[in-house]
Design a protein around this motif. Structure first.
Motif, PDB file in Angstrom:
ATOM      1  N   ASP A 123     -24.348  24.747  18.958  1.00 36.93           N
ATOM      2  CA  ASP A 123     -23.301  25.768  18.834  1.00 36.93           C
ATOM      3  C   ASP A 123     -23.116  26.580  20.109  1.00 36.93           C
ATOM      4  OD1 ASP A 123     -25.547  27.339  18.918  1.00 36.93           O
ATOM      5  OD2 ASP A 123     -25.325  28.183  16.902  1.00 36.93           O
ATOM      6  N   GLY A 124     -23.618  26.063  21.224  1.00 36.79           N
ATOM      7  CA  GLY A 124     -23.488  26.772  22.486  1.00 36.79           C
ATOM      8  C   GLY A 124     -24.702  27.621  22.804  1.00 36.79           C
ATOM      9  N   GLN A 125     -25.171  28.399  21.832  1.00 39.53           N
ATOM     10  CA  GLN A 125     -26.346  29.238  22.040  1.00 39.53           C
ATOM     11  C   GLN A 125     -27.631  28.528  21.647  1.00 39.53           C
ATOM     12  OE1 GLN A 125     -26.505  32.810  19.652  1.00 39.53           O
ATOM     13  NE2 GLN A 125     -27.795  33.879  21.115  1.00 39.53           N
ATOM     14  N   SER A 126     -27.558  27.652  20.654  1.00 38.42           N
ATOM     15  CA  SER A 126     -28.724  26.924  20.161  1.00 38.42           C
ATOM     16  C   SER A 126     -28.419  25.438  20.064  1.00 38.42           C
ATOM     17  CB  SER A 126     -29.143  27.451  18.781  1.00 38.42           C
ATOM     18  OG  SER A 126     -29.407  28.832  18.821  1.00 38.42           O
ATOM     19  N   ARG A 127     -29.443  24.618  20.344  1.00 37.91           N
ATOM     20  CA  ARG A 127     -29.322  23.166  20.205  1.00 37.91           C
ATOM     21  C   ARG A 127     -30.593  22.619  19.578  1.00 37.91           C
ATOM     22  NH1 ARG A 127     -28.118  20.496  25.814  1.00 37.91           N
ATOM     23  NH2 ARG A 127     -29.624  22.056  26.511  1.00 37.91           N
ATOM     24  N   ALA A 128     -30.439  21.574  18.765  1.00 33.06           N
ATOM     25  CA  ALA A 128     -31.598  20.908  18.170  1.00 33.06           C
ATOM     26  C   ALA A 128     -31.275  19.428  18.010  1.00 33.06           C
ATOM     27  CB  ALA A 128     -31.950  21.518  16.817  1.00 33.06           C
ATOM     28  N   PHE A 129     -32.250  18.573  18.355  1.00 37.98           N
ATOM     29  CA  PHE A 129     -32.060  17.128  18.314  1.00 37.98           C
ATOM     30  C   PHE A 129     -33.289  16.458  17.700  1.00 37.98           C
ATOM     31  CE2 PHE A 129     -29.437  18.665  21.753  1.00 37.98           C
ATOM     32  CZ  PHE A 129     -28.252  17.955  21.596  1.00 37.98           C
ATOM     33  N   LEU A 130     -33.041  15.362  17.015  1.00 40.67           N
ATOM     34  CA  LEU A 130     -34.094  14.519  16.448  1.00 40.67           C
ATOM     35  C   LEU A 130     -33.911  13.116  16.996  1.00 40.67           C
ATOM     36  CD1 LEU A 130     -36.424  14.250  14.333  1.00 40.67           C
ATOM     37  CD2 LEU A 130     -34.658  13.585  12.680  1.00 40.67           C
ATOM     38  N   GLY A 131     -34.995  12.520  17.501  1.00 41.55           N
ATOM     39  CA  GLY A 131     -34.905  11.190  18.088  1.00 41.55           C
ATOM     40  C   GLY A 131     -35.941  10.248  17.510  1.00 41.55           C
ATOM     41  N   ALA A 132     -35.598   8.965  17.448  1.00 43.06           N
ATOM     42  CA  ALA A 132     -36.525   7.927  16.994  1.00 43.06           C
ATOM     43  C   ALA A 132     -36.195   6.644  17.733  1.00 43.06           C
ATOM     44  CB  ALA A 132     -36.430   7.716  15.488  1.00 43.06           C
ATOM     45  N   ARG A 173     -33.476  24.067  21.873  1.00 42.22           N
ATOM     46  CA  ARG A 173     -33.256  25.002  22.978  1.00 42.22           C
ATOM     47  C   ARG A 173     -32.490  26.200  22.429  1.00 42.22           C
ATOM     48  NH1 ARG A 173     -32.865  25.321  28.632  1.00 42.22           N
ATOM     49  NH2 ARG A 173     -31.169  26.626  29.395  1.00 42.22           N
ATOM     50  N   TRP A 174     -32.962  27.407  22.766  1.00 42.00           N
ATOM     51  CA  TRP A 174     -32.336  28.637  22.306  1.00 42.00           C
ATOM     52  C   TRP A 174     -32.141  29.564  23.500  1.00 42.00           C
ATOM     53  CZ3 TRP A 174     -35.073  33.541  20.683  1.00 42.00           C
ATOM     54  CH2 TRP A 174     -34.151  34.471  20.168  1.00 42.00           C
ATOM     55  N   GLN A 175     -30.923  30.032  23.698  1.00 39.03           N
ATOM     56  CA  GLN A 175     -30.605  30.915  24.810  1.00 39.03           C
ATOM     57  C   GLN A 175     -30.017  32.217  24.265  1.00 39.03           C
ATOM     58  OE1 GLN A 175     -28.265  29.084  27.871  1.00 39.03           O
ATOM     59  NE2 GLN A 175     -28.551  30.780  29.302  1.00 39.03           N
ATOM     60  N   PRO A 176     -30.871  33.210  23.994  1.00 41.86           N
ATOM     61  CA  PRO A 176     -30.388  34.461  23.413  1.00 41.86           C
ATOM     62  C   PRO A 176     -29.588  35.314  24.389  1.00 41.86           C
ATOM     63  CG  PRO A 176     -32.718  34.624  23.933  1.00 41.86           C
ATOM     64  CD  PRO A 176     -32.325  33.204  24.175  1.00 41.86           C
ATOM     65  N   ALA A 177     -29.802  35.132  25.694  1.00 38.73           N
ATOM     66  CA  ALA A 177     -29.071  35.873  26.722  1.00 38.73           C
ATOM     67  C   ALA A 177     -28.867  34.955  27.919  1.00 38.73           C
ATOM     68  CB  ALA A 177     -29.834  37.131  27.128  1.00 38.73           C
ATOM     69  N   GLU A 178     -27.920  35.294  28.775  1.00 41.00           N
ATOM     70  CA  GLU A 178     -27.534  34.429  29.883  1.00 41.00           C
ATOM     71  C   GLU A 178     -28.697  34.066  30.808  1.00 41.00           C
ATOM     72  OE1 GLU A 178     -25.471  31.960  32.264  1.00 41.00           O
ATOM     73  OE2 GLU A 178     -24.809  32.828  30.366  1.00 41.00           O
ATOM     74  N   PRO A 179     -29.574  35.014  31.217  1.00 44.31           N
ATOM     75  CA  PRO A 179     -30.627  34.629  32.164  1.00 44.31           C
ATOM     76  C   PRO A 179     -31.886  34.047  31.519  1.00 44.31           C
ATOM     77  CG  PRO A 179     -30.716  36.979  31.797  1.00 44.31           C
ATOM     78  CD  PRO A 179     -29.556  36.467  30.975  1.00 44.31           C
ATOM     79  N   LEU A 180     -31.930  33.957  30.188  1.00 40.29           N
ATOM     80  CA  LEU A 180     -33.170  33.587  29.505  1.00 40.29           C
ATOM     81  C   LEU A 180     -32.937  32.392  28.590  1.00 40.29           C
ATOM     82  CD1 LEU A 180     -36.143  34.569  29.084  1.00 40.29           C
ATOM     83  CD2 LEU A 180     -35.286  35.840  27.096  1.00 40.29           C
ATOM     84  N   ALA A 181     -33.874  31.432  28.596  1.00 45.31           N
ATOM     85  CA  ALA A 181     -33.769  30.267  27.722  1.00 45.31           C
ATOM     86  C   ALA A 181     -35.164  29.859  27.257  1.00 45.31           C
ATOM     87  CB  ALA A 181     -33.098  29.101  28.445  1.00 45.31           C
ATOM     88  N   LEU A 182     -35.278  29.514  25.971  1.00 48.31           N
ATOM     89  CA  LEU A 182     -36.528  29.050  25.375  1.00 48.31           C
ATOM     90  C   LEU A 182     -36.296  27.651  24.824  1.00 48.31           C
ATOM     91  CD1 LEU A 182     -39.459  29.729  24.423  1.00 48.31           C
ATOM     92  CD2 LEU A 182     -38.425  30.500  22.266  1.00 48.31           C
ATOM     93  N   SER A 183     -37.178  26.715  25.173  1.00 48.39           N
ATOM     94  CA  SER A 183     -37.037  25.345  24.692  1.00 48.39           C
ATOM     95  C   SER A 183     -38.389  24.798  24.254  1.00 48.39           C
ATOM     96  CB  SER A 183     -36.448  24.433  25.788  1.00 48.39           C
ATOM     97  OG  SER A 183     -37.290  24.409  26.927  1.00 48.39           O
ATOM     98  N   GLY A 184     -38.365  23.832  23.354  1.00 52.30           N
ATOM     99  CA  GLY A 184     -39.597  23.235  22.859  1.00 52.30           C
ATOM    100  C   GLY A 184     -39.359  21.804  22.396  1.00 52.30           C
ATOM    101  N   THR A 185     -40.423  21.003  22.443  1.00 53.67           N
ATOM    102  CA  THR A 185     -40.354  19.607  22.022  1.00 53.67           C
ATOM    103  C   THR A 185     -41.671  19.204  21.377  1.00 53.67           C
ATOM    104  OG1 THR A 185     -38.976  19.134  23.973  1.00 53.67           O
ATOM    105  CG2 THR A 185     -39.842  17.245  22.765  1.00 53.67           C
ATOM    106  N   VAL A 186     -41.569  18.477  20.279  1.00 54.90           N
ATOM    107  CA  VAL A 186     -42.737  17.884  19.619  1.00 54.90           C
ATOM    108  C   VAL A 186     -42.527  16.380  19.569  1.00 54.90           C
ATOM    109  CG1 VAL A 186     -44.120  17.754  17.533  1.00 54.90           C
ATOM    110  CG2 VAL A 186     -43.141  19.945  18.227  1.00 54.90           C
ATOM    111  N   TYR A 187     -43.470  15.620  20.146  1.00 55.80           N
ATOM    112  CA  TYR A 187     -43.440  14.157  20.120  1.00 55.80           C
ATOM    113  C   TYR A 187     -44.523  13.636  19.174  1.00 55.80           C
ATOM    114  CZ  TYR A 187     -40.514  13.837  24.358  1.00 55.80           C
ATOM    115  OH  TYR A 187     -39.494  13.928  25.263  1.00 55.80           O
TER     116      TYR A 187
END
Length: 257
Positions: free
Chosen positions: A143-152, A180-194
């Motif tokens: 949605d622009g501010q948040s992204r989530a993906f699932l892969g196999a 990936r979550w970007q609550p403000a323009e200069p800040l971004a938080l991302s995570g991945t679980v494999y």
């Protein structure tokens, strides 16, 4: 008695271990670029060099790069990475990888992709690892501010264990959940679980969880903090001198041009 070299090593290791945790899984998700409507080439390079001479000689080298080519049918991603740390004649870190991936554009939520990789890591006894695979990447949220993906994906892996005669040829499931979550323009938080188990035995698996905080200082300069945890069920059995679970806390600067 506390070694006077320890603070020096901690200072050097923090910024120089640019992208990788001592472990088994290369995190690709936080290195993907955002889709573009037009053809585009981009290059990003991280470099580090440190040399300290006191009671010991400490040499620290690191390089990591990302090449993206976004074209009409999809995105081609190339990731080379190398890290080396030596104190006198003892190597503490000696690892690298080369990853190549192509993801096709899709009108729906699922996009096909193929990948291949070469990797070595002396400290966890990876003499040589080669893998190739293909699968689907499913968009759960964007949605622009948040992204989530699932892969196999299906993945074939050739693996030589250092200092042994062991060679593995495995068929694995390579699955991941990324956000990936970007609550403000200069800040971004991302995570991945494999999660990468053998198809024939889900009890033989590799698990990786990685979290990264990125702060944009300027249009070309970023500050980043990363935490990662990796577990490999096979290491405990085949490499008793190497811990089955490892973790890492890293920070550093990135210059993009």
């Amino acid at each position: 008695m506390k070694s006077p070299l320890l603070p020096v090593l901690l200072f050097l290791l923090a910024p120089c271990l640019l992208q990788r945790l001592p472990g088994q899984i290369v995190n690709i998700e936080d290195r993907r670029s955002s889709p573009a409507d037009t053809n585009r080439l981009s290059l990003q390079v991280d470099l580090a060099f440190n040399l300290v001479q006191n009671t010991k000689t400490v040499l620290n080298l690191g390089t990591a790069a990302r090449f993206d080519w976004q074209h009409g049918k999809g995105t081609l991603l190339l990731l080379p990475n190398f890290q080396f740390v030596r104190v006198d004649e003892q190597r503490f870190v000696n690892r690298g990888f080369l990853h190549l991936r192509h993801t096709w554009k899709s009108a729906g939520a699922a996009a096909p992709e193929v990948f291949s990789q070469f990797q070595f890591d002396e400290q966890v006894r990876i003499q040589q690892r080669e893998l190739a695979g293909a699968g689907l990447r499913l968009r759960l949220l964007d949605d622009g501010q948040s992204r989530a993906f699932l892969g196999a994906a299906y993945m074939f892996e050739y693996n030589e264990i250092r200092d042994t005669s062991l060679i593995y040829r495995d068929h694995r499931l390579s699955s991941y959940l990324a956000f990936r979550w970007q609550p403000a323009e200069p800040l971004a938080l991302s995570g991945t679980v494999y999660f990468q188990p053998l198809w024939k035995d889900f009890g033989d698996f590799r698990l990786s969880s990685q979290l990264r905080l990125l702060l944009h200082i300027s249009s070309r300069l970023d500050f980043k903090v990363s935490f990662a945890l990796v577990q490999d069920s096979r290491l405990k059995r085949d490499a008793p001198g190497v811990p089955a679970a490892t973790y890492s806390l890293q920070n550093g600067l990135r210059w993009t041009f």
